[in-house]
Design a protein around this motif. Structure first.
Motif, PDB file in Angstrom:
ATOM      1  N   PHE A   1     -13.361   2.592  13.718  1.00 38.34           N
ATOM      2  CA  PHE A   1     -12.004   1.925  14.098  1.00 38.34           C
ATOM      3  C   PHE A   1     -10.819   2.501  13.554  1.00 38.34           C
ATOM      4  CE2 PHE A   1     -15.124  -1.380  15.125  1.00 38.34           C
ATOM      5  CZ  PHE A   1     -14.837  -1.880  16.423  1.00 38.34           C
ATOM      6  N   ILE A   2     -11.281   3.650  12.353  1.00 40.89           N
ATOM      7  CA  ILE A   2     -10.130   4.025  11.827  1.00 40.89           C
ATOM      8  C   ILE A   2      -9.632   5.391  12.186  1.00 40.89           C
ATOM      9  CG2 ILE A   2     -10.712   2.748   9.690  1.00 40.89           C
ATOM     10  CD1 ILE A   2     -11.741   5.253   8.362  1.00 40.89           C
ATOM     11  N   ILE A   3     -10.505   5.877  13.315  1.00 41.45           N
ATOM     12  CA  ILE A   3      -9.908   7.288  13.745  1.00 41.45           C
ATOM     13  C   ILE A   3      -9.016   7.126  14.723  1.00 41.45           C
ATOM     14  CG2 ILE A   3     -10.988   9.025  15.345  1.00 41.45           C
ATOM     15  CD1 ILE A   3     -13.638   8.611  14.081  1.00 41.45           C
ATOM     16  N   PRO A   4      -8.042   7.825  14.989  1.00 40.79           N
ATOM     17  CA  PRO A   4      -6.961   7.564  15.914  1.00 40.79           C
ATOM     18  C   PRO A   4      -7.538   7.667  17.162  1.00 40.79           C
ATOM     19  CG  PRO A   4      -6.151   9.288  14.248  1.00 40.79           C
ATOM     20  CD  PRO A   4      -7.657   8.870  13.870  1.00 40.79           C
ATOM     21  N   ARG A   5      -7.196   6.685  18.160  1.00 42.24           N
ATOM     22  CA  ARG A   5      -7.784   6.191  19.212  1.00 42.24           C
ATOM     23  C   ARG A   5      -7.764   7.555  20.407  1.00 42.24           C
ATOM     24  NH1 ARG A   5      -6.550  -0.183  20.249  1.00 42.24           N
ATOM     25  NH2 ARG A   5      -7.639  -0.857  18.658  1.00 42.24           N
ATOM     26  N   THR A   6      -6.415   8.078  20.330  1.00 36.60           N
ATOM     27  CA  THR A   6      -6.344   9.081  21.449  1.00 36.60           C
ATOM     28  C   THR A   6      -6.517  10.483  20.934  1.00 36.60           C
ATOM     29  OG1 THR A   6      -3.862   8.936  20.720  1.00 36.60           O
ATOM     30  CG2 THR A   6      -4.322   7.450  22.396  1.00 36.60           C
ATOM     31  N   VAL A   7      -7.143  10.557  20.006  1.00 38.45           N
ATOM     32  CA  VAL A   7      -7.404  11.964  19.626  1.00 38.45           C
ATOM     33  C   VAL A   7      -8.577  12.676  20.479  1.00 38.45           C
ATOM     34  CG1 VAL A   7      -9.505  11.789  17.996  1.00 38.45           C
ATOM     35  CG2 VAL A   7      -7.898  13.367  17.495  1.00 38.45           C
ATOM     36  N   HIS A   8      -8.556  13.986  20.592  1.00 37.34           N
ATOM     37  CA  HIS A   8      -9.604  14.617  21.401  1.00 37.34           C
ATOM     38  C   HIS A   8     -11.008  14.496  20.969  1.00 37.34           C
ATOM     39  CE1 HIS A   8     -11.325  17.974  23.628  1.00 37.34           C
ATOM     40  NE2 HIS A   8     -10.033  18.314  24.168  1.00 37.34           N
ATOM     41  N   PRO A   9     -11.796  14.141  22.102  1.00 40.90           N
ATOM     42  CA  PRO A   9     -13.111  13.766  21.754  1.00 40.90           C
ATOM     43  C   PRO A   9     -13.934  14.757  20.921  1.00 40.90           C
ATOM     44  CG  PRO A   9     -12.648  13.540  24.039  1.00 40.90           C
ATOM     45  CD  PRO A   9     -11.650  14.224  23.424  1.00 40.90           C
ATOM     46  N   LEU A  10     -13.533  16.046  21.065  1.00 43.92           N
ATOM     47  CA  LEU A  10     -14.065  17.135  20.191  1.00 43.92           C
ATOM     48  C   LEU A  10     -13.709  17.324  18.703  1.00 43.92           C
ATOM     49  CD1 LEU A  10     -14.242  20.115  22.708  1.00 43.92           C
ATOM     50  CD2 LEU A  10     -16.190  18.238  22.301  1.00 43.92           C
ATOM     51  N   LEU A  11     -12.461  16.278  18.283  1.00 45.76           N
ATOM     52  CA  LEU A  11     -11.982  16.171  16.942  1.00 45.76           C
ATOM     53  C   LEU A  11     -12.806  14.787  16.794  1.00 45.76           C
ATOM     54  CD1 LEU A  11      -8.595  17.416  17.083  1.00 45.76           C
ATOM     55  CD2 LEU A  11     -10.536  18.304  15.836  1.00 45.76           C
ATOM     56  N   GLY A  12     -12.736  13.889  17.437  1.00 44.79           N
ATOM     57  CA  GLY A  12     -12.959  12.177  17.154  1.00 44.79           C
ATOM     58  C   GLY A  12     -14.402  12.092  16.943  1.00 44.79           C
ATOM     59  N   TRP A  13     -15.335  12.836  17.792  1.00 45.10           N
ATOM     60  CA  TRP A  13     -16.821  12.702  17.415  1.00 45.10           C
ATOM     61  C   TRP A  13     -17.435  13.509  16.140  1.00 45.10           C
ATOM     62  CZ3 TRP A  13     -19.864   9.094  19.119  1.00 45.10           C
ATOM     63  CH2 TRP A  13     -19.618   8.203  20.179  1.00 45.10           C
ATOM     64  N   PRO A  14     -16.841  14.512  15.832  1.00 44.22           N
ATOM     65  CA  PRO A  14     -17.257  15.078  14.608  1.00 44.22           C
ATOM     66  C   PRO A  14     -16.814  14.380  13.246  1.00 44.22           C
ATOM     67  CG  PRO A  14     -16.635  16.895  16.095  1.00 44.22           C
ATOM     68  CD  PRO A  14     -16.153  15.384  16.903  1.00 44.22           C
ATOM     69  N   LEU A  15     -15.463  13.794  13.435  1.00 44.16           N
ATOM     70  CA  LEU A  15     -14.859  12.968  12.535  1.00 44.16           C
ATOM     71  C   LEU A  15     -15.898  11.573  12.273  1.00 44.16           C
ATOM     72  CD1 LEU A  15     -12.705  12.747  10.293  1.00 44.16           C
ATOM     73  CD2 LEU A  15     -11.580  11.583  12.156  1.00 44.16           C
ATOM     74  N   TYR A  16     -16.250  11.028  13.359  1.00 38.33           N
ATOM     75  CA  TYR A  16     -16.855   9.920  13.201  1.00 38.33           C
ATOM     76  C   TYR A  16     -18.336  10.051  12.563  1.00 38.33           C
ATOM     77  CZ  TYR A  16     -20.062   6.078  14.683  1.00 38.33           C
ATOM     78  OH  TYR A  16     -21.370   5.122  14.547  1.00 38.33           O
ATOM     79  N   LEU A  17     -18.909  11.293  13.117  1.00 42.28           N
ATOM     80  CA  LEU A  17     -20.272  11.620  12.321  1.00 42.28           C
ATOM     81  C   LEU A  17     -20.116  11.943  10.926  1.00 42.28           C
ATOM     82  CD1 LEU A  17     -21.657  13.760  15.088  1.00 42.28           C
ATOM     83  CD2 LEU A  17     -22.414  11.398  14.542  1.00 42.28           C
ATOM     84  N   LEU A  18     -19.031  12.723  10.748  1.00 46.54           N
ATOM     85  CA  LEU A  18     -18.702  12.892   9.199  1.00 46.54           C
ATOM     86  C   LEU A  18     -18.536  11.549   8.461  1.00 46.54           C
ATOM     87  CD1 LEU A  18     -18.405  14.960   6.920  1.00 46.54           C
ATOM     88  CD2 LEU A  18     -15.865  15.069   7.686  1.00 46.54           C
ATOM     89  N   GLY A  19     -17.695  10.627   8.955  1.00 51.83           N
ATOM     90  CA  GLY A  19     -17.426   9.492   8.288  1.00 51.83           C
ATOM     91  C   GLY A  19     -18.573   8.605   8.017  1.00 51.83           C
ATOM     92  N   SER A  20     -19.562   8.604   9.355  1.00 47.53           N
ATOM     93  CA  SER A  20     -20.607   7.639   9.178  1.00 47.53           C
ATOM     94  C   SER A  20     -21.881   8.471   8.065  1.00 47.53           C
ATOM     95  CB  SER A  20     -21.417   7.415  10.388  1.00 47.53           C
ATOM     96  OG  SER A  20     -21.676   8.703  11.042  1.00 47.53           O
ATOM     97  N   PHE A  21     -21.670   9.542   7.934  1.00 48.04           N
ATOM     98  CA  PHE A  21     -22.612  10.111   7.043  1.00 48.04           C
ATOM     99  C   PHE A  21     -22.142   9.949   5.631  1.00 48.04           C
ATOM    100  CE2 PHE A  21     -23.948  14.068   4.357  1.00 48.04           C
ATOM    101  CZ  PHE A  21     -25.384  14.009   4.779  1.00 48.04           C
ATOM    102  N   SER A  22     -21.054  10.123   5.310  1.00 43.21           N
ATOM    103  CA  SER A  22     -20.515   9.921   4.004  1.00 43.21           C
ATOM    104  C   SER A  22     -20.606   8.549   3.793  1.00 43.21           C
ATOM    105  CB  SER A  22     -19.117  10.323   4.105  1.00 43.21           C
ATOM    106  OG  SER A  22     -18.155   9.271   4.700  1.00 43.21           O
ATOM    107  N   LEU A  23     -20.537   7.553   4.525  1.00 43.36           N
ATOM    108  CA  LEU A  23     -20.495   6.186   3.912  1.00 43.36           C
ATOM    109  C   LEU A  23     -22.054   5.821   3.776  1.00 43.36           C
ATOM    110  CD1 LEU A  23     -18.020   4.248   6.007  1.00 43.36           C
ATOM    111  CD2 LEU A  23     -17.703   5.302   3.688  1.00 43.36           C
ATOM    112  N   SER A  24     -23.027   6.451   4.688  1.00 44.33           N
ATOM    113  CA  SER A  24     -24.416   6.392   4.587  1.00 44.33           C
ATOM    114  C   SER A  24     -25.056   6.873   3.245  1.00 44.33           C
ATOM    115  CB  SER A  24     -25.118   6.918   5.527  1.00 44.33           C
ATOM    116  OG  SER A  24     -24.717   6.069   6.997  1.00 44.33           O
ATOM    117  N   SER A  25     -24.262   7.955   2.835  1.00 43.20           N
ATOM    118  CA  SER A  25     -24.859   8.469   1.510  1.00 43.20           C
ATOM    119  C   SER A  25     -24.518   7.477   0.487  1.00 43.20           C
ATOM    120  CB  SER A  25     -24.170  10.008   1.307  1.00 43.20           C
ATOM    121  OG  SER A  25     -22.677   9.569   1.043  1.00 43.20           O
ATOM    122  N   ILE A  26     -23.306   6.746   0.376  1.00 43.43           N
ATOM    123  CA  ILE A  26     -23.400   5.841  -0.657  1.00 43.43           C
ATOM    124  C   ILE A  26     -24.361   4.781  -0.679  1.00 43.43           C
ATOM    125  CG2 ILE A  26     -21.511   3.868  -1.362  1.00 43.43           C
ATOM    126  CD1 ILE A  26     -19.245   5.395  -0.152  1.00 43.43           C
TER     127      ILE A  26
END
Length: 453
Positions: free
Chosen positions: A341-366
């Protein structure tokens, strides 16, 4: 001497008059040959997705400009559209027609959807009487090649999406002030409208279209035979692609691809025509933040686990276990939801999906380091998402049915693994709570981290 000076000034005057006459002639020629046709879209405010439709409209209009369309590009904008957006459209070479919002008399219908409240502004297309034909567009269209042949249509051309309803995402009309005023009268008396939006009103207004061909191709070698919806993927020789999909799967959303394969085509249009300068800084900031979270979590993991376990428990072990299970489950769920929900909605998918995976990995590490969970149990869903992306983006499916079956088979095989990881996570919490060290508030950090890592 005086005679030569007078002759010189006379020659200057004649040259100046000739230059002015030539300039006026050019203006006259330009004024005498205005554009006969227009591609038009509408823009209004009042929805949570106003910015997204603004971006989509600019991408569509710029794509038309790049295809050298021999027609004006017009946006029918409500008066409350921000001036900076209007100016940006004008800078793109788009003509902006400012209008007042038409009051929707169908708001109190039971089936009315508030996101369609202002779509009746589309009726203003009939007021563009300076043009002989207008192609009215929704912003979820992308153009692959020149479509000026659409202007050979009659008074009204549309595409049927079922035997009784035509789609208003792209249709051709002949502007008429008489028709426009009549439409306003029909709105005032509350003409029957199945959905309370522009599509239902126009389908009710043009009832005779059910008995008339929608397009009569002239005998001039035109490629366009009629207006059709083509559902094959890829679309092959189509000139324009319309995305009449669910609201949250429009092509400009980064998550729509690879669920919506053609969404990547839309983003390619945006990359070529508009770019992503407004979203890239936010993406970089989030990426740096997530990397920082991973680094800090890795260094501070003993302290994080003490926050949760290194205290004497006065309540029962069963209550502690239940509490930890609930907190851990919600924490894992949040790790996969918050980045979305915090990724800019209209960003390119090849930027959005890696950013989502990085974000979920970082929060999962916590979550992993606070609750001393096994990393692979928590990250099973993370790996499952990556696998799903590869399955959906696989480019060599025979057709959409085979692709859907492949996705279903993958989900069927992946679901038991995700469930097993959840069970293992809950079992790990139970083991930790039942250990004497945790119940007495003296965790053996080194032993646990040796086990986990």
């Amino acid at each position: 001497m005086g005679w030569s000076a007078g002759l010189w000034w006379w020659l200057v005057a004649v040259a100046a008059a000739a230059a002015v006459g030539a300039a006026e002639g050019e203006v006259a020629v330009g004024a005498a040959a205005p554009r006969r046709h227009a591609y038009a879209a509408m823009m209004y405010m009042g929805t949570p997705r106003d910015y997204e439709f603004y971006v989509a409209t600019r991408v569509m209009m710029r794509s038309l400009g790049r295809l050298s369309a021999t027609a004006d590009r017009v946006v029918i904008a409500s008066l409350d559209v921000p001036p900076r957006w209007v100016q940006a459209l004008k800078d793109d070479g788009v003509k902006v027609v400012s209008v007042e919002n038409l009051k929707n008399p169908y708001e109190k219908q039971e089936n009315f959807n508030m996101r369609f409240k202002l779509t009746l502004n589309k009726l203003y297309a009939w007021s563009l009487v300076s043009y002989e034909r207008v192609v009215m567009l929704d912003s979820d269209n992308i153009f692959l090649q020149n479509t000026d042949e659409l202007f050979q249509c009659g008074q009204f051309c549309a595409v049927f999406i079922n035997p009784c309803i035509f789609h208003t995402g792209l249709f051709v009309l002949q502007p008429s002030m008489a028709v426009f005023k009549n439409m306003l009268r029909e709105l005032a008396v509350g003409r029957e409208n199945p959905d309370g939006a522009d599509q239902g009103f126009l389908a009710s207004y043009f009832l005779d279209l059910l008995d008339q061909p929608m397009f009569h191709p002239p005998t001039n070698g035109t490629k366009l035979e009629d207006l059709k919806l083509r559902w094959s993927i890829p679309c092959g020789p189509n000139s324009v692609i319309t995305f009449p999909s669910a609201p949250w799967f429009k092509p400009w959303y980064w998550w729509s691809w690879p669920v919506l394969p053609l969404g990547l085509s839309w983003h390619e249009q945006r990359r070529e025509n508009l770019g992503y300068s407004s979203e890239v800084p936010v993406v970089l900031i989030q990426a740096v933040l997530y990397i920082g979270v991973i680094a800090v979590t890795r260094l501070a993991r003993p302290s994080l686990s003490k926050m949760c376990y290194n205290r004497r428990m006065e309540k029962s072990t069963m209550f502690l276990l239940s509490l930890l299970r609930v907190v851990a489950a919600w924490s894992i769920l949040a790790a996969y939801i918050i980045p979305f929900f915090i990724i800019p909605r209209t960003v390119h998918p090849l930027l959005g999906w890696p950013l989502y995976l990085l974000g979920s990995f970082s929060l999962s590490s916590i979550v992993i380091n606070i609750f001393l969970l096994h990393p692979f149990s928590v990250l099973t869903t993370w790996f499952g998402i990556i696998g799903a992306l590869f399955v959906m983006s696989f480019p060599w499916y025979l057709n959409g049915v085979v692709r859907a079956l492949a996705v279903f088979a993958y989900a069927f095989c992946c679901a038991p693994l995700i469930w097993a990881s959840l069970v293992k996570t809950m079992s790990s919490l139970q083991v930790l709570v039942e250990r004497d060290a945790f119940r007495l508030g003296e965790p053996n950090q080194n032993a646990e981290f040796t086990k986990v890592y």
